[in-house]
Each structure stands twice: as structure tokens, then as C-alpha cells.
Design an enzyme around this catalytic site. Sequence first.
Site, PDB file in Angstrom:
ATOM      1  N   SER A   1      -3.961  -0.891  -4.245  1.00 36.22           N
ATOM      2  CA  SER A   1      -3.250  -2.019  -4.852  1.00 36.22           C
ATOM      3  C   SER A   1      -4.045  -2.542  -6.051  1.00 36.22           C
ATOM      4  O   SER A   1      -5.226  -2.224  -6.217  1.00 36.22           O
ATOM      5  CB  SER A   1      -3.052  -3.144  -3.832  1.00 36.22           C
ATOM      6  OG  SER A   1      -4.299  -3.740  -3.501  1.00 36.22           O
TER       7      SER A   1
ATOM      8  N   TYR B   1       0.791  -1.227   0.000  1.00 31.22           N
ATOM      9  CA  TYR B   1       0.000   0.000   0.000  1.00 31.22           C
ATOM     10  C   TYR B   1       0.826   1.282   0.000  1.00 31.22           C
ATOM     11  O   TYR B   1       0.262   2.371  -0.094  1.00 31.22           O
ATOM     12  CB  TYR B   1      -0.943   0.008   1.208  1.00 31.22           C
ATOM     13  CG  TYR B   1      -1.901  -1.152   1.204  1.00 31.22           C
ATOM     14  CD1 TYR B   1      -2.963  -1.194   0.309  1.00 31.22           C
ATOM     15  CD2 TYR B   1      -1.744  -2.221   2.084  1.00 31.22           C
ATOM     16  CE1 TYR B   1      -3.847  -2.260   0.290  1.00 31.22           C
ATOM     17  CE2 TYR B   1      -2.625  -3.290   2.077  1.00 31.22           C
ATOM     18  CZ  TYR B   1      -3.671  -3.308   1.179  1.00 31.22           C
ATOM     19  OH  TYR B   1      -4.543  -4.362   1.161  1.00 31.22           O
TER      20      TYR B   1
ATOM     21  N   HIS C   1      -8.862   1.531  -5.656  1.00 34.77           N
ATOM     22  CA  HIS C   1      -8.066   0.614  -4.829  1.00 34.77           C
ATOM     23  C   HIS C   1      -6.601   0.989  -4.987  1.00 34.77           C
ATOM     24  O   HIS C   1      -6.129   1.175  -6.117  1.00 34.77           O
ATOM     25  CB  HIS C   1      -8.277  -0.841  -5.252  1.00 34.77           C
ATOM     26  CG  HIS C   1      -9.692  -1.279  -5.080  1.00 34.77           C
ATOM     27  ND1 HIS C   1     -10.207  -1.622  -3.854  1.00 34.77           N
ATOM     28  CD2 HIS C   1     -10.708  -1.380  -5.972  1.00 34.77           C
ATOM     29  CE1 HIS C   1     -11.484  -1.927  -4.005  1.00 34.77           C
ATOM     30  NE2 HIS C   1     -11.815  -1.783  -5.281  1.00 34.77           N
TER      31      HIS C   1
END
Length: 145
Positions: free
Chosen positions: A104, A24, A102
Site C-alpha cells: 500500500s 492490500y 510496501h
Amino acid sequence: MAKNILLLNGPNLNMLGSREPEVYGSATLADVERAATEQASQAGAKLTAFQSNHEGVLIDRIQAAKKEGVDAIIINPGGLTHSSVSLRDALASVALPFVEVHVSNIHQREAFRHHSYLSGIAVGVICGLGIDGYTAAISFALKKL
């Protein structure tokens, strides 16, 4: 009239910067929110950021958005992506355009992360760009929504 964007972050996103930085990154949620607010402000828009680890609290926030004059939602639902029909239903019920983000690339991760209950009703989905995904989503919302 200035655009009004709601930025929602779901469970565990308050841990950005310390949770699995190899996945992340090292930026914190505060960093994301600060940059997002500044980006919107520079474009003459208002951005309100909100994070919760609780599904019902996020649903309440989504339901309030329409009454508050929100024009678009940017949401990183975290783990609720793969499990929450209720979150999907809340987004559908307010009929506001939203972009799913998102940090990732969920399609490069475990198989259970590949499915999103939200993607089918989202205007767009951005994944795998790190926190730059938020920048892309805000830019899109400002130009297109």
C-alpha cells in the site's frame, strides 16, 4: 556468477489475500513468492523467500544473509517499518544493499505509517504499487545491485 536475492516479508504479510483486500489486494503471499522466484529464475538469479511475524527471527535471517552470499535484500517490513530500530540496525550491520517495499501507499494512510526507520538507509523505496512493487524491486535488484 548468478545473483542471490533474499526476499523478506515481516509481520502480517502471511495474511495477504485475506487481510483488508481493499488495501492490500487479493493476491496471497504464496502468489507473491511464486512470482518473485519465477522472475529471478528467468533472469538466471536465485531468490529465497522468507516471512516471519517475529522481529528477532527477521533479524537473525538478515544477519545470516551475508554469510550465505546474498547480494541484495528486498524487504517488506510490514508494521516494523514504523517501530523497529533493531531491524534498521541489522540491515545496516550487514551492509547489503536493500530495497524497501510496501504493497500500500504508506503516505496515504494513517499518520503513524508515514515514517520508516528503514528508508534512510535503503537503496530505494517502493510503495503503493500493490504486489507489482515486488516485481519492480526484483527488476531493480537484478539490473542495478
